[in-house]
Design a protein around this motif. Structure first.
Motif, PDB file in Angstrom:
ATOM      1  N   THR A 208     -56.681 -18.909  73.479  1.00  0.00           N
ATOM      2  CA  THR A 208     -57.437 -19.823  72.763  1.00  0.00           C
ATOM      3  C   THR A 208     -57.648 -21.087  73.432  1.00  0.00           C
ATOM      4  O   THR A 208     -56.859 -21.569  74.045  1.00  0.00           O
ATOM      5  CB  THR A 208     -56.777 -20.259  71.037  1.00  0.00           C
ATOM      6  N   ASP A 209     -58.683 -21.458  73.443  1.00  0.00           N
ATOM      7  CA  ASP A 209     -59.235 -22.730  74.303  1.00  0.00           C
ATOM      8  C   ASP A 209     -60.138 -23.842  73.320  1.00  0.00           C
ATOM      9  O   ASP A 209     -61.148 -24.210  73.714  1.00  0.00           O
ATOM     10  CB  ASP A 209     -60.069 -22.251  75.329  1.00  0.00           C
ATOM     11  N   GLY A 210     -59.363 -24.344  72.212  1.00  0.00           N
ATOM     12  CA  GLY A 210     -59.903 -25.197  71.508  1.00  0.00           C
ATOM     13  C   GLY A 210     -61.252 -25.104  71.103  1.00  0.00           C
ATOM     14  O   GLY A 210     -61.534 -24.186  70.585  1.00  0.00           O
ATOM     15  N   SER A 211     -61.962 -26.245  71.262  1.00  0.00           N
ATOM     16  CA  SER A 211     -63.463 -26.011  70.803  1.00  0.00           C
ATOM     17  C   SER A 211     -64.354 -25.055  71.546  1.00  0.00           C
ATOM     18  O   SER A 211     -65.601 -24.964  71.208  1.00  0.00           O
ATOM     19  CB  SER A 211     -63.988 -27.722  71.072  1.00  0.00           C
ATOM     20  N   GLY A 213     -63.393 -21.985  71.832  1.00  0.00           N
ATOM     21  CA  GLY A 213     -63.051 -20.765  71.218  1.00  0.00           C
ATOM     22  C   GLY A 213     -62.161 -20.074  71.625  1.00  0.00           C
ATOM     23  O   GLY A 213     -61.131 -20.493  72.193  1.00  0.00           O
ATOM     24  N   LEU A 228     -67.012 -21.859  66.181  1.00  0.00           N
ATOM     25  CA  LEU A 228     -67.945 -22.258  65.346  1.00  0.00           C
ATOM     26  C   LEU A 228     -68.253 -23.818  65.564  1.00  0.00           C
ATOM     27  O   LEU A 228     -67.259 -24.629  65.786  1.00  0.00           O
ATOM     28  CB  LEU A 228     -67.634 -22.062  63.997  1.00  0.00           C
ATOM     29  N   VAL A 232     -65.982 -31.714  62.918  1.00  0.00           N
ATOM     30  CA  VAL A 232     -64.589 -31.865  63.058  1.00  0.00           C
ATOM     31  C   VAL A 232     -63.909 -33.199  62.576  1.00  0.00           C
ATOM     32  O   VAL A 232     -64.622 -34.171  62.698  1.00  0.00           O
ATOM     33  CB  VAL A 232     -64.351 -31.808  64.643  1.00  0.00           C
ATOM     34  N   ALA A 238     -54.947 -26.043  64.110  1.00  0.00           N
ATOM     35  CA  ALA A 238     -55.945 -25.211  64.125  1.00  0.00           C
ATOM     36  C   ALA A 238     -55.479 -23.989  64.884  1.00  0.00           C
ATOM     37  O   ALA A 238     -55.695 -22.882  64.484  1.00  0.00           O
ATOM     38  CB  ALA A 238     -57.196 -25.854  65.001  1.00  0.00           C
ATOM     39  N   GLY A 239     -54.627 -24.246  65.888  1.00  0.00           N
ATOM     40  CA  GLY A 239     -54.182 -23.026  66.682  1.00  0.00           C
ATOM     41  C   GLY A 239     -53.203 -22.256  65.809  1.00  0.00           C
ATOM     42  O   GLY A 239     -53.330 -20.968  65.892  1.00  0.00           O
ATOM     43  N   TRP A 242     -55.309 -20.079  63.426  1.00  0.00           N
ATOM     44  CA  TRP A 242     -55.897 -19.044  64.387  1.00  0.00           C
ATOM     45  C   TRP A 242     -54.980 -18.051  64.397  1.00  0.00           C
ATOM     46  O   TRP A 242     -55.235 -16.678  64.178  1.00  0.00           O
ATOM     47  CB  TRP A 242     -56.194 -19.526  65.747  1.00  0.00           C
ATOM     48  N   ASN A 264     -61.182 -17.099  64.732  1.00  0.00           N
ATOM     49  CA  ASN A 264     -61.987 -18.539  65.030  1.00  0.00           C
ATOM     50  C   ASN A 264     -62.498 -19.032  63.855  1.00  0.00           C
ATOM     51  O   ASN A 264     -62.619 -20.468  63.699  1.00  0.00           O
ATOM     52  CB  ASN A 264     -63.347 -17.961  65.948  1.00  0.00           C
ATOM     53  N   ALA A 267     -60.168 -20.971  61.829  1.00  0.00           N
ATOM     54  CA  ALA A 267     -59.736 -22.268  62.557  1.00  0.00           C
ATOM     55  C   ALA A 267     -60.524 -23.258  62.475  1.00  0.00           C
ATOM     56  O   ALA A 267     -60.285 -24.517  62.236  1.00  0.00           O
ATOM     57  CB  ALA A 267     -59.085 -21.653  63.873  1.00  0.00           C
TER      58      ALA A 267
END
Ligand SMILES: Nc1ncnc2c1ncn2[C@@H]1O[C@H](COP(=O)(O)OP(=O)(O)OP(=O)(O)O)[C@@H](O)[C@H]1O
Ligand SMILES: [Mg+2]
Length: 295
Positions: A208-211, A213, A228, A232, A238-239, A242, A264, A267
């Motif tokens: 996972t790589d933050g914003s 996706g 998405l 924000v 968020a992780g 996810w 996704n 999160a």
């Protein structure tokens, strides 16, 4: 209800809202205070319960007020607390978190003391369809992955740093935080990192790589599922949402790419709300958003 067994760290976070981050040995005044439970697997278990699944949390606590507060908060959030292991005389993990006006955070974490080293009390309810572990209790994680393997169900790890002492060999699915993938594989390139991790650990892998996706590696190819685009408000947790959503969707029988899309979406919806548990979406909201994406 589909059941997911979550294992990892449970922490009591006391969050103080302050005008500035303290930097001197003097008294500071807080404008607000909130006490919430935290930790990767803990937040994931709450997310699963909110998403209409059933979740057990296996974690170690002390017989102290912090441990009692964690138990009661989890029960209130609909998480099964039968696998919370209380050790007499031990201290639970807790954090003091200071958030300033700009949202910057200072965190002081106590990891807990004299918590049980044993793992023989871990046991999967018969209805368990997947296991999700964080990397903060390596021995427990290794045992839970072994149980998942024996039961023939997915054994998923939310892989984050530090990674020393972590035996990931029984995992079927590894979902890396970007920094953990770099640390394990010695490269910052996602494709190379995922390829090396998949070869080394013989598991399905994603990061996972933050914003951005998430990215997964299948059929020797890197695939990207963009995040998405949302308004924000707060990305904290968020992780964890996810990973909970991914483990639940896999447990329900979805394919990995479907589970990534669902995760996704859950999160991103969490990012639109303030707070960790408070900001987690329910199932109807995620499913509605998924329909819009597919349309
Ligand atoms: N700004 C954002 N906008 C939309 N979705 C986001 C955003 N930040 C995170 N997400 C979603 O959350 C997922 C997980 O985020 P991230 O990769 O930061 O997790 P993490 O590294 O485990 O962090 P943490 O555990 O600290 O929340 C991302 O893959 C993405 O789908
Ligand atoms: Mg994480």
């Amino acid at each position: 209800m589909t059941h997911v067994y979550c294992l990892g760290i449970a922490v009591l976070d006391v969050v103080y809202g302050c005008p500035d981050i303290p930097n001197a040995a003097t008294k500071y005044k807080a404008d607000s205070i909130e006490t919430v439970t935290g930790g990767g697997a803990t937040n994931a278990a709450i997310a699963i319960a909110k998403l209409g699944g059933s979740a057990t949390l296996a974690a170690r606590l002390g017989d102290d007020p912090q441990g009692a507060a964690i138990r009661s908060d989890l029960a209130q959030n609909g998480v099964n607390i039968e696998q919370l292991q209380l050790t007499k005389g031990a201290q639970s993990s807790s954090s003091s978190i200071i958030v300033d006006q700009l949202g910057e955070r200072q965190i002081i974490n106590f990891r807990g003391a004299n918590l049980t080293e044993k793992t023989d009390w871990l046991s999967l309810p018969g209805s368990t369809k997947s296991v999700l572990a964080d990397t903060r209790w390596p021995d427990g994680m290794a045992h839970a992955l072994e149980l998942a393997k024996e039961a023939g169900i997915p054994g998923i790890v939310d892989v984050d740093t530090p990674l020393d002492a972590c035996d990931l060999s029984d995992a079927s699915h590894l979902a890396f935080a970007r920094r953990a993938l770099s640390e394990l594989t010695g490269t910052d390139t996602l494709e190379d990192g995922l390829r090396r991790a998949a070869d080394q650990l013989c598991a399905w892998v994603c990061v996972t790589d933050g914003s951005e996706g998430c990215y997964y590696f299948e059929n020797n190819t890197l695939h990207h599922i963009p995040a998405l685009k949302v308004d924000v408000k707060d990305t904290l947790g968020a992780g964890d949402v996810w990973h909970g959503a991914f483990a639940l969707k896999l447990a329900e029988g979805a394919s990995e790419p479907e589970a990534c899309q669902f995760a996704n979406t859950a999160a991103a919806l969490k990012c639109t709300q303030k707070g960790v548990a408070k900001g987690m979406p329910d199932r109807a909201t995620v499913d509605r958003m998924m329909k819009e994406i597919i349309r």
